[in-house]
Write a protein that holds these residues in place. Structure first.
Motif, PDB file in Angstrom:
ATOM      1  N   GLU A  23       8.268   3.525 -14.310  1.00  0.00           N
ATOM      2  CA  GLU A  23       6.783   3.295 -14.894  1.00  0.00           C
ATOM      3  C   GLU A  23       5.375   2.598 -13.886  1.00  0.00           C
ATOM      4  OE1 GLU A  23       6.187   5.881 -16.718  1.00  0.00           O
ATOM      5  OE2 GLU A  23       7.654   6.007 -17.956  1.00  0.00           O
ATOM      6  N   VAL A  24       6.647   1.597 -13.219  1.00  0.00           N
ATOM      7  CA  VAL A  24       5.135   1.092 -12.251  1.00  0.00           C
ATOM      8  C   VAL A  24       4.821   1.743 -10.794  1.00  0.00           C
ATOM      9  CG1 VAL A  24       5.265  -0.824 -10.953  1.00  0.00           C
ATOM     10  CG2 VAL A  24       5.654  -0.680 -13.533  1.00  0.00           C
ATOM     11  N   ILE A  25       6.510   2.443 -10.525  1.00  0.00           N
ATOM     12  CA  ILE A  25       6.997   2.751  -9.418  1.00  0.00           C
ATOM     13  C   ILE A  25       5.549   3.779  -9.077  1.00  0.00           C
ATOM     14  CG2 ILE A  25       8.527   3.834  -9.333  1.00  0.00           C
ATOM     15  CD1 ILE A  25       6.932   1.293  -6.556  1.00  0.00           C
ATOM     16  N   CYS A  26       6.006   4.980 -10.544  1.00  0.00           N
ATOM     17  CA  CYS A  26       5.245   6.536 -10.288  1.00  0.00           C
ATOM     18  C   CYS A  26       3.996   5.734 -10.499  1.00  0.00           C
ATOM     19  CB  CYS A  26       5.322   6.252 -11.687  1.00  0.00           C
ATOM     20  SG  CYS A  26       7.145   7.135 -11.498  1.00  0.00           S
ATOM     21  N   TRP A 216      -1.317  -6.524  -4.897  1.00  0.00           N
ATOM     22  CA  TRP A 216      -0.178  -5.535  -6.003  1.00  0.00           C
ATOM     23  C   TRP A 216      -1.496  -5.938  -6.950  1.00  0.00           C
ATOM     24  CZ3 TRP A 216       3.040  -4.074  -9.505  1.00  0.00           C
ATOM     25  CH2 TRP A 216       3.022  -4.266 -10.918  1.00  0.00           C
ATOM     26  N   LEU A 217      -1.567  -4.921  -8.295  1.00  0.00           N
ATOM     27  CA  LEU A 217      -3.052  -4.836  -9.100  1.00  0.00           C
ATOM     28  C   LEU A 217      -2.596  -5.083 -10.515  1.00  0.00           C
ATOM     29  CD1 LEU A 217      -4.814  -1.848  -7.095  1.00  0.00           C
ATOM     30  CD2 LEU A 217      -5.079  -4.605  -7.002  1.00  0.00           C
ATOM     31  N   GLY A 218      -0.962  -5.601 -10.325  1.00  0.00           N
ATOM     32  CA  GLY A 218      -0.756  -5.287 -11.680  1.00  0.00           C
ATOM     33  C   GLY A 218       0.483  -4.699 -12.038  1.00  0.00           C
ATOM     34  N   PRO A 219       0.909  -4.513 -13.531  1.00  0.00           N
ATOM     35  CA  PRO A 219       1.173  -3.204 -13.932  1.00  0.00           C
ATOM     36  C   PRO A 219       1.182  -1.999 -13.926  1.00  0.00           C
ATOM     37  CG  PRO A 219       1.609  -5.303 -15.074  1.00  0.00           C
ATOM     38  CD  PRO A 219       0.798  -5.484 -14.462  1.00  0.00           C
ATOM     39  N   ASN A 220      -0.707  -2.007 -14.039  1.00  0.00           N
ATOM     40  CA  ASN A 220      -1.332  -0.978 -13.986  1.00  0.00           C
ATOM     41  C   ASN A 220      -2.390  -0.679 -13.047  1.00  0.00           C
ATOM     42  OD1 ASN A 220      -2.531   1.737 -15.058  1.00  0.00           O
ATOM     43  ND2 ASN A 220      -1.416   1.710 -16.887  1.00  0.00           N
ATOM     44  N   PRO A 221      -2.098  -0.550 -12.270  1.00  0.00           N
ATOM     45  CA  PRO A 221      -3.296  -0.489 -10.607  1.00  0.00           C
ATOM     46  C   PRO A 221      -4.400   0.374 -11.779  1.00  0.00           C
ATOM     47  CG  PRO A 221      -1.589   1.070 -10.304  1.00  0.00           C
ATOM     48  CD  PRO A 221      -0.897   0.879 -12.008  1.00  0.00           C
ATOM     49  N   HIS A 222      -4.253   2.057 -12.654  1.00  0.00           N
ATOM     50  CA  HIS A 222      -5.754   2.044 -12.952  1.00  0.00           C
ATOM     51  C   HIS A 222      -6.538   2.029 -14.091  1.00  0.00           C
ATOM     52  CE1 HIS A 222      -3.785   4.797 -10.062  1.00  0.00           C
ATOM     53  NE2 HIS A 222      -2.302   5.086 -10.484  1.00  0.00           N
TER      54      HIS A 222
END
Length: 228
Positions: A23-26, A216-222
């Protein structure tokens, strides 16, 4: 225009850590300008080939994993919940048939990889969120239907997944992961300046960012994106 970074993700839907990494790499696909290549493989073959033991067979690792997954599910914003009997699901039943089905879906998909992404996600959801089976053809049909495949595509994948061609393709992918140095899943292979760099696990993204010169913007960059 900067060329996309080629990244291979080797994974198995029986692995909860693979789901987190997946999920993170997606989510970072566009943020880091990634050419992401899904590489479904068989974790059981990795464990045997590398001489490793599943965490569930090591008492202290098993106890830690249960707590760790609960914390990580919240941190990564993935609806991961432990099955009623993890040993039955992961060790006794396993994922060989499921990964052959995922491989078959990938084989028949044309013009992208959305179907293999969605089918993989739905199989993870079944085992690690809904406590459902991932070993029977009807389970594959239900997961693929939720993933958006039509009945014809599902029937084709179900037929293909028992073929020698697909068995060999999954075996080859598993052997490639071992050749890269895999001893568990997930592994991400970054092709940097023509050289493959392996990162193991779902907690190496900050290190990856440093190695490839990205943020790196954390596990959810959005940010407050909709939940899975």
């Amino acid at each position: 225009m900067t060329s996309k970074k080629v990244v291979e993700l080797f994974y198995d839907v029986v692995s909860p850590y693979s789901w987190l990494g997946f999920e993170v790499i997606c989510r970072y696909r566009n943020v880091w300008n990634i050419d992401l290549k899904f590489r479904p493989a068989f974790l059981g073959g990795i464990m045997q080939g590398a001489g490793n033991k599943p965490p569930l067979l090591v008492p202290n690792k098993r106890s830690y994993m249960i707590k760790d997954l609960h914390r990580l599910a919240n941190h990564f914003d993935v609806p991961l919940r432990q099955p009623t009997d993890p040993f039955e699901v992961m060790i006794k039943k396993g994922s060989l048939s499921a990964m052959r089905f995922v491989t078959a879906v990938q084989q028949i998909e044309k013009g992208g990889d959305k179907q293999v992404e969605q089918v993989s996600r739905e199989l993870w959801r079944r085992i690690w969120s809904e406590d459902k089976d991932i070993t029977q053809p009807e389970s594959f049909f239900e997961a693929a239907k939720k993933a958006g495949l039509n009945d014809g595509e599902i029937e084709e994948a179900l037929k293909l997944c028992t073929s020698q061609e697909i068995k060999d393709k999954l075996k080859h992918s598993t052997e490639e992961a071992l050749n890269y140095g895999a001893f568990g899943f997930p592994i991400l292979i970054w092709h940097i300046e023509g050289k493959p760099e392996m990162f193991f696990g779902s907690d190496r993204f900050e290190l990856m960012a440093n190695c490839i010169g990205e943020k790196w913007l954390g596990p959810n960059p959005h940010g407050s994106a909709s939940k899975l």
